[in-house]
Design an enzyme around this catalytic site. Structure first.
Site, PDB file in Angstrom:
ATOM      1  N   TYR A 252       1.040  -1.262  -0.082  1.00  0.00           N
ATOM      2  CA  TYR A 252      -0.833   0.155  -0.420  1.00  0.00           C
ATOM      3  C   TYR A 252       1.225   1.101  -0.092  1.00  0.00           C
ATOM      4  CZ  TYR A 252      -4.572  -2.858   1.052  1.00  0.00           C
ATOM      5  OH  TYR A 252      -5.094  -3.052   1.148  1.00  0.00           O
TER       6      TYR A 252
ATOM      7  N   TYR B  13      -1.157  -9.658   0.618  1.00  0.00           N
ATOM      8  CA  TYR B  13      -0.118  -9.170   1.591  1.00  0.00           C
ATOM      9  C   TYR B  13       0.212  -9.323   2.509  1.00  0.00           C
ATOM     10  CZ  TYR B  13      -3.615  -6.168   3.748  1.00  0.00           C
ATOM     11  OH  TYR B  13      -4.903  -5.245   3.659  1.00  0.00           O
TER      12      TYR B  13
ATOM     13  N   ARG C  40      -3.677 -11.563   3.716  1.00  0.00           N
ATOM     14  CA  ARG C  40      -4.633 -11.044   3.350  1.00  0.00           C
ATOM     15  C   ARG C  40      -5.388 -11.604   2.103  1.00  0.00           C
ATOM     16  NH1 ARG C  40      -8.461  -7.416   4.339  1.00  0.00           N
ATOM     17  NH2 ARG C  40      -9.598  -9.412   3.964  1.00  0.00           N
TER      18      ARG C  40
ATOM     19  N   HIS D 151      -7.915  -8.279  -2.849  1.00  0.00           N
ATOM     20  CA  HIS D 151      -9.328  -7.236  -2.513  1.00  0.00           C
ATOM     21  C   HIS D 151      -8.974  -5.787  -2.592  1.00  0.00           C
ATOM     22  CE1 HIS D 151      -7.339  -6.537   1.676  1.00  0.00           C
ATOM     23  NE2 HIS D 151      -8.093  -5.495   1.397  1.00  0.00           N
TER      24      HIS D 151
ATOM     25  N   HIS E 283     -10.628  -2.408  -1.439  1.00  0.00           N
ATOM     26  CA  HIS E 283     -12.123  -1.860  -0.581  1.00  0.00           C
ATOM     27  C   HIS E 283     -13.057  -1.082  -1.360  1.00  0.00           C
ATOM     28  CE1 HIS E 283      -9.576  -2.846   3.288  1.00  0.00           C
ATOM     29  NE2 HIS E 283      -8.061  -2.473   2.265  1.00  0.00           N
TER      30      HIS E 283
END
Lengths: 195, 240
Positions: free
Chosen positions: B106, B145, B155, B158, B160
């Protein structure tokens, strides 16, 4: 003609996670993508009404201030009207500080808002809180301490909230600003609503 | 302006506040039950956004953080519609997304995963739905990640999503997952959704029909917000 209904099931909520700022407050994440970030200023210079500053912390069940939450604010204007006049959107977004956990925002004090049955709601901010570890956003309200008479007839505060928990929804006056702490869990737990 | 009433929220489809396998929820879940109230005008109204604030290019994550060229990763289109529980489209509402890059990193001050940043990928986008409630983003498929939940927690890939609707009480934040991801069955955040159908609806199927040949693969993700359920005895106002 009435067509048969084909109801859909509501999409399930999921946590906003720790990196929510990338999408919703990108400048805070270190990104400058949009010319205009949404929700930075509730009240513009021309907005009518009494200016107020609100600040506080969001505490977890261990009493620690959480540092990765976002609060969205939705409120009426000074006349008690909801949605958008003279540069006042009624909506804002504020994050808790990465280092200290404090949140703060400036707005104007909302007027009284009409409720069903001819009742009147005391001035309040509607708040929606989300963060890592919060699986579905939490709805709450902030009321102002000087409106205690209006609180006694407010249909939400007096109609739904047990007497011994009402204080959790009323800010404290501190000098020129209002202090409003939110406790997610524990002895001083803030009232959250299923609206 | 008349405001539609909202029926009570269907809590069966949402994860509970306390999902102990998702460790951070343990100290961040209210211990007291929520206090049910009839929504007032404060909850039945909500903010609106327009094209003066949201431009079409905001929805193109392949271009909106370009510095030296295109981002690296699997080029995808994510499209769908925002509807209410009566399957009515929710037009002109704001949809915001954020995600990791192709390697699961991120672009955020607090992400220290050693997978590298992509100089041409920011990871945020936003769009207004059209009159049919439809939206579309161009992006790259995010990577999985690791995260400090259990000793070896990952995770699933995905994206958000944050959606407004017309009432503040419809406000929704969720996550879209990808068809066939084997990490879904191991993820305590995804698995906290109690209802099997609700879980399946968070997984976007591959959509070859909306793919662009020799350019991008498409995934479809429809989002359903709370909305008034009509009853046989209710007068139907215009548009209901």
């Amino acid at each position: 003609m009435i067509l048969p209904d084909t109801p859909k099931q509501e999409t399930a909520s999921q946590t906003a996670g720790p990196y929510v700022h990338i999408g919703l407050m990108p400048v805070m994440a270190g990104l400058s993508i949009y010319p205009q970030e949404l929700g930075r200023a509730l009240a513009g210079p021309d907005t009518q009404g009494e200016r107020v500053e609100v600040q506080g912390f969001i505490f977890d069940g261990a009493g620690e201030a959480i540092k990765d939450a976002i609060i969205e604010v939705w409120q009426a204007d000074a006349e008690g009207g909801l949605a958008g006049t003279d540069g006042f959107t009624g909506w804002g977004r504020v994050a808790t500080d990465f280092d200290t956990g404090v949140f703060s925002f400036e707005t104007i004090k909302p007027g009284c808002v009409p409720a069903q049955g001819g009742k009147v709601m005391a001035p309040h901010l509607t708040l929606w809180i989300f963060a890592r570890g919060i699986n579905i956003g939490l709805n709450t309200r902030m009321y102002f301490p000087q409106d205690s008479q209006a609180h006694d007839i407010d249909p939400v505060l007096s109609g739904y909230v047990p007497q011994d928990r009402r204080d959790t929804l009323i800010a404290r006056r501190e000098g020129d600003s209002y202090h409003f702490d939110i406790h997610l869990q524990g002895a001083r737990e803030t009232v959250f609503f299923d609206v | 302006m008349s405001k539609r009433a909202l029926p009570p929220r269907n809590w069966q489809v949402h994860p509970p506040a306390l999902a102990p396998a998702y460790k951070t929820s343990r100290l961040r879940a209210p211990a007291q039950p929520l206090i049910a109230m009839d929504p007032t005008i404060s909850e039945l109204s909500g903010p609106t956004f327009g094209p003066a604030q949201i431009t079409v290019s905001d929805s193109d994550l392949l271009q909106n953080h370009k510095t030296t060229g295109l981002p690296i990763g699997e080029r995808i289109i994510v499209h769908g519609r925002v509807l209410d529980e009566q399957a009515r489209p929710v037009p002109h509402t704001l949809v915001e997304i954020w995600q990791a890059n192709a390697s699961g990193r991120y672009r955020h001050a607090n992400d220290s995963y050693f997978a590298p940043l992509d100089p041409n990928f920011g990871g945020c986008g936003r769009a207004l739905t059209d009159q049919d409630g439809a939206f579309r983003f161009h992006t790259i498929k995010p990577g999985a990640y690791p995260w400090p939940n259990g000793p070896n927690s990952w995770r699933p890939a995905h994206i958000h999503f944050s959606v407004f609707g017309t009432a503040f009480a419809q406000r929704l934040i969720t996550q879209m997952y990808f068809e066939g991801d084997p990490l879904l069955k191991l993820c305590p955040i995804y698995q906290a959704v109690p209802d099997q159908r609700a879980k399946e609806l968070l997984v976007a199927p591959l959509d070859m029909e909306r793919s662009e040949p020799f350019d991008s693969i498409a995934y479809r993700f429809d989002i359903v917000l709370r909305g008034a359920r009509s009853t046989p005895f209710e007068n139907r106002p215009e548009g209901n």
